[in-house]
Structure formats: structure tokens, C-alpha cells
Write a protein that holds these residues in place. Structure first.
Motif, PDB file in Angstrom:
ATOM      1  N   ARG A  18       2.868  12.202  -0.523  1.00 36.76           N
ATOM      2  CA  ARG A  18       2.052  12.387   0.682  1.00 36.76           C
ATOM      3  C   ARG A  18       1.284  11.117   1.021  1.00 36.76           C
ATOM      4  O   ARG A  18       1.197  10.715   2.188  1.00 36.76           O
ATOM      5  CB  ARG A  18       1.076  13.539   0.487  1.00 36.76           C
ATOM      6  N   LEU A  19       0.724  10.470   0.000  1.00 35.60           N
ATOM      7  CA  LEU A  19      -0.050   9.257   0.235  1.00 35.60           C
ATOM      8  C   LEU A  19       0.827   8.150   0.810  1.00 35.60           C
ATOM      9  O   LEU A  19       0.430   7.467   1.763  1.00 35.60           O
ATOM     10  CB  LEU A  19      -0.695   8.802  -1.071  1.00 35.60           C
ATOM     11  N   ALA A  20       2.026   7.950   0.242  1.00 35.72           N
ATOM     12  CA  ALA A  20       2.933   6.915   0.739  1.00 35.72           C
ATOM     13  C   ALA A  20       3.337   7.204   2.185  1.00 35.72           C
ATOM     14  O   ALA A  20       3.353   6.300   3.036  1.00 35.72           O
ATOM     15  CB  ALA A  20       4.168   6.834  -0.159  1.00 35.72           C
ATOM     16  N   ASP A  65       0.826  -1.210   0.000  1.00 39.37           N
ATOM     17  CA  ASP A  65       0.000   0.000   0.000  1.00 39.37           C
ATOM     18  C   ASP A  65       0.862   1.263   0.000  1.00 39.37           C
ATOM     19  O   ASP A  65       0.478   2.286  -0.572  1.00 39.37           O
ATOM     20  CB  ASP A  65      -0.927   0.003   1.220  1.00 39.37           C
ATOM     21  N   VAL A  66       2.031   1.190   0.642  1.00 30.23           N
ATOM     22  CA  VAL A  66       2.947   2.328   0.640  1.00 30.23           C
ATOM     23  C   VAL A  66       3.514   2.549  -0.759  1.00 30.23           C
ATOM     24  O   VAL A  66       3.730   3.682  -1.198  1.00 30.23           O
ATOM     25  CB  VAL A  66       4.083   2.102   1.655  1.00 30.23           C
ATOM     26  N   ILE A  80       0.276   6.561   4.584  1.00 31.95           N
ATOM     27  CA  ILE A  80      -0.006   5.143   4.809  1.00 31.95           C
ATOM     28  C   ILE A  80       1.092   4.498   5.639  1.00 31.95           C
ATOM     29  O   ILE A  80       0.825   3.679   6.523  1.00 31.95           O
ATOM     30  CB  ILE A  80      -0.177   4.415   3.462  1.00 31.95           C
ATOM     31  N   ALA A  81       2.362   4.858   5.367  1.00 29.60           N
ATOM     32  CA  ALA A  81       3.473   4.289   6.135  1.00 29.60           C
ATOM     33  C   ALA A  81       3.360   4.659   7.608  1.00 29.60           C
ATOM     34  O   ALA A  81       3.568   3.820   8.499  1.00 29.60           O
ATOM     35  CB  ALA A  81       4.794   4.778   5.559  1.00 29.60           C
ATOM     36  N   ARG A  82       3.022   5.907   7.888  1.00 32.34           N
ATOM     37  CA  ARG A  82       2.885   6.345   9.284  1.00 32.34           C
ATOM     38  C   ARG A  82       1.696   5.676   9.951  1.00 32.34           C
ATOM     39  O   ARG A  82       1.793   5.228  11.109  1.00 32.34           O
ATOM     40  CB  ARG A  82       2.725   7.867   9.321  1.00 32.34           C
ATOM     41  N   ARG A  83       0.594   5.575   9.231  1.00 39.36           N
ATOM     42  CA  ARG A  83      -0.623   4.997   9.803  1.00 39.36           C
ATOM     43  C   ARG A  83      -0.463   3.513  10.093  1.00 39.36           C
ATOM     44  O   ARG A  83      -1.021   2.990  11.071  1.00 39.36           O
ATOM     45  CB  ARG A  83      -1.794   5.225   8.835  1.00 39.36           C
TER      46      ARG A  83
END
Length: 254
Positions: free
Chosen positions: A65-67, A29-30, A70-73
């Protein structure tokens, strides 16, 4: 086309190796947003002009920003149940060939297909610069919905469970039940307008399948409707769903 495909395959290949080492398929997903960043930058490097670099900048802002988000979440999280269901087992234990083909290769091919407007823009000249800026405006609306929607959701989750409402129905979440997914779709309609429609009607028509496919998948397959299978079990969800549309926003109402 080959350049774009190789860029997407390269990102997914590296991600597959990381995923195998971590024994967690969901790291793909990242790489989803990152694969588009790689495609846009490689195309701009091979066919450099102001238009290609503008598109690369837009894609990098969105995909980066999206990567990161998702990585942080997902940091420290386990395997995503969606992939266990898809593979018929927990991660790589379902078989390396199955994981590579169904997850990483599939996402590389899909990213290559969705990036068609970027590919067209790399090899053709802009005919209508005002259309480029119209596409940038649509892209900006989409990014606004994504960024603000994600921040409002994060602020909601940061509150103690016992003191927060059962359902987040304020801000953009009072306009649409999935502002981040709607924003994602807007981003790609904006990139299609700025990237392909600005080249002329023929490139626009030939590549219109890209934003249509992206919108269909994030609304009906991998995004909104899939998430609602679990969200709909929450207390108060039916009343919320009656007031707030699934995808396309409208002003809040009682």
C-alpha cells in the motif's frame, strides 16, 4: 541475515537502475516499502511456517500500500529537494557513486536492520501466540492511522485552494499533526511484538532497536520534523501546532 540483506539489496539495485534511467533519485521512496515486502516473502520462502507467512502477509499489506500510494502521489513530479540537498546536486549529476552509496545502499542497509524482528521470527518458534495477535492489533491500529490519514489529506488537497481551510485540522489531523507517520511507527511496533516478542523475552530485547530506530527516524530525521520545516511557514500553523501534538495523538481540544 544474509538472505534478508540480499533481498533488500536486490530491490534497491533494480530501483537504482530505474532511477538512473529516469534521472530521478526520489523513485527510491517507492522501493522503501517494497524492500520490506521482499525481505518478508524471501524469509517465509526459505523458512516456511505459519508465523513467517503471517508476518509476510502483514508486511505485504503495509509495504504494498505504501509503495502504491507514493508512486501515485509522485507520478509526474520532479526531483525531491531532500535528495538534492543530501547529494549536493540535482540527482545523478552529483555522481553515480555518491548516489548509490548515500541513497540506495544506505536504504538497503537500513531496511535490513529494521527487519530484524522478521529475521528472528524466521528461525525461532513462537512461544506465546496471544502475543502474536496483540502485535497484529497494534499493526492494525498503525495501518488505520496511515490509510485514513492519507485519504483525509487527499480529500483536503482535492478541494479548491480558495475554499478549503488554510490548515487541515479535522479527522485524525486534529489528533496528531502527522497521523501517517505515527501509523508507520505503530506498524513496526506491532511487527516487533508479533514477530520477536512472541518468541520470548530474549528475542524481543535483542531486536527492540528496530522499532525504536524506525520511530526515531520518521519522527525526528526523515519524516515529521523535516516536513514541518516547510509546513511551519503556512498561515495559521502556530495556532494549529499549539492545539495538536506533533506525533503521539491525543483527543482534539480547542
Amino acid at each position: 541475515m544474509l538472505v534478508a540483506l540480499l533481498a533488500a539489496a536486490g530491490v534497491m539495485g533494480v530501483t537504482a537502475a530505474v532511477s538512473k534511467r529516469q534521472d530521478r533519485v526520489a523513485v527510491v521512496d517507492v522501493a522503501w516499502g517494497s524492500s520490506f515486502v521482499a525481505i518478508a516473502i524471501v524469509l517465509a520462502l526459505v523458512w516456511p511456517d505459519g508465523h513467517s507467512w503471517l508476518l509476510a502477509l502483514l508486511v505485504t499489506i503495509w509495504g504494498g500500500r505504501l509503495a502504491w500510494h507514493i508512486a501515485r502521489r509522485s507520478h509526474g513530479a520532479g526531483e525531491d529537494p531532500r535528495y538534492e540537498k543530501m547529494l549536493g546536486g540535482p540527482g545523478w549529476h552529483a555522481g553515480a557513486a555518491k548516489v548509490v552509496v548515500r541513497v540506495f545502499l544506505t536504504q538497503a542497509v537500513v531496511a535490513f536492520i529494521i527487519s530484524a524482528p522478521l529475521q528472528a521470527a524466521a528461525i525461532a518458534d513462537v512461544q506465546w501466540w496471544p502475543v502474536v495477535w496483540l502485535g497484529v492489533l497494534v499493526w492494525a491500529v498503525g495501518l488505520f492511522f496511515e490509510v485514513v490519514g492519507d485519504r483525509q489529506l487527499a480529500a483536503y488537497k482535492a478541494k479548491p485552494r480558495e475554499s478549503r481551510p488554510k490548515i487541515l485540522d479535522t479527522g485524525l489531523w486534529g489528533w496528531t499533526r502527522h497521523p501517517n507517520y505515527f501509523g508507520d511507527a505503530c506498524v513496526w511496533w506491532g511487527l516487533w511484538i508479533a514477530g520477536a516478542v512472541s518468541l520470548g523475552w530474549v528475542p524481543g530485547l535483542v531486536t527492540v532497536f528496530a522499532p525504536i530506530a524506525m520511530t526515531f527516524f520518521i519522527r525526528n530525521v526523515t519524516g515529521a520534523k523535516l516536513l514541518e520545516q516547510t509546513m511551519s511557514q503556512r498561515e495559521g500553523w502556530s495556532e494549529y501546532a499549539d492545539r495538536v501534538p506533533l506525533f503521539f495523538p491525543r483527543p482534539p481540544r480547542r
